[in-house]
Design an enzyme around this catalytic site. Sequence first.
Site, PDB file in Angstrom:
ATOM      1  CG  HIS A 170      -2.090   0.914   1.079  1.00 26.72           C
ATOM      2  ND1 HIS A 170      -2.042   2.241   1.409  1.00 26.72           N
ATOM      3  CD2 HIS A 170      -3.338   0.663   0.599  1.00 26.72           C
ATOM      4  CE1 HIS A 170      -3.228   2.777   1.139  1.00 26.72           C
ATOM      5  NE2 HIS A 170      -4.023   1.853   0.650  1.00 26.72           N
ATOM      6  CD  GLU A 180      -8.673  -3.961  -3.390  1.00 31.24           C
ATOM      7  OE1 GLU A 180      -9.715  -4.557  -3.067  1.00 31.24           O
ATOM      8  OE2 GLU A 180      -8.674  -2.875  -3.978  1.00 31.24           O
TER       9      GLU A 180
END
Length: 371
Positions: free
Chosen positions: A245, A313
């Site tokens: 991220h 995700e």
Amino acid sequence: MANGLDDVVAADTVLSDVDGAGGHLTVRGHSLKELAGHWRYGQVVRLLFDGFFDELPGDAELERAIGSARVEVFDRLQPMLAEFVPLDIYSAMRAGMAMLPDGEELADALRLIAAPAVLTPALLRLGGGETPVAPDEKADHAGDMLRMLAGAASPALARALDTYLVTVCDHGLNASTFATRVVASTQAGLTSAILAGLGALKGPLHGGAPGPVIEMLDAIEASGDAAAWLRGEIARGERIMGFGHRIYRVRDPRADVLKAALRQLGSRKETSAGKMGSGKMDSRLAFAETVEQAALEVLRIAKPQRSIQTNVEFYTALLLEAAGFPKEAFSNVFAAGRVAGWIAHAREQQATGRLIRPQSRYVGPVPDLVA
Ligand code: COA
């Protein structure tokens, strides 16, 4: 200047804060853990919209208004959906949303909230040769989405999907929210701004990751050796989907919330409306946890300079799979949650009255001014 505008602050917002070092997400003064699993999506829409629309009704009335918007969107767009079915499901949803009026009122915002929830199941059914199921304006948003998909929705699955929609409702100045704010800053309508967000969300580095997570899990299951498979991907220069991220240097807090929702779903023995029974879901989750541990270990060794942790995700993929959505439609469901944040950000940006217009540095050839 960093190419990806890393660490550049481009907006003041009251909407959400991503604490990448501490691993916390705050949405308008509430921690993610306070909201996910406790607030319904309609309540969170109200939280995000508060102050950005005149005459915003209370929670119950707003949820009813979202229900009416689902019916309106279905009636308005359903006749033209067959034309969009040949497109990929995300582009088909975007094409449908592009047909909505480009206004600024609460009614415009509610149609945009309703649209991904209505269009995704309708397009999936049409693509499979089935008749779309009309929305039920009295049903809760997530439950109705599942009912339109499968004809029925178990309360447990509806609750899990609702938790997901709340979890992804807003997340700082991510790529799609920034794109939305840029368009909103031109004082274009809400539909134009949301279409920009939709475009940005589609990419695999942003909202397009959960579909490939399922492909990865299936490939690893077939290979029988998670660590070897993952090492092979890294050696080929591929990225492991569902990990890493830009902001979080620790575990994405949304991953834990969704994992907890999956555990709760697995522990419920009632029959789900999805394709997966609770037993199969339990074993899928256990397998995913093994893969997650292997991936974290492989990434730790391969990229020691970078803390690459599980992102939202990874467990999104499992939750939406359990809810009965095909992997091709996962980004559509992400959009169904994130649209609330996009709209609030668009309104917040418009209220500043300031056009977003950065500069570029010219590094091309210089004209010969003497000649
Ligand atoms: N798998 C393998 N390597 C990864 C990685 C992943 N998922 N995420 C980051 N890296 C590596 C990069 O290859 C790079 O290594 P290098 O320095 O040896 O070239 C290093 O980490 C930094 O990459 P960078 O692109 O600068 O990191 P970022 O923080 O900007 O990337 C993402 C953020 C989301 C784009 C990235 O982590 C990614 O592509 N993840 C996979 C897709 C995904 O899950 N997206 C959903 C995000 S919520």
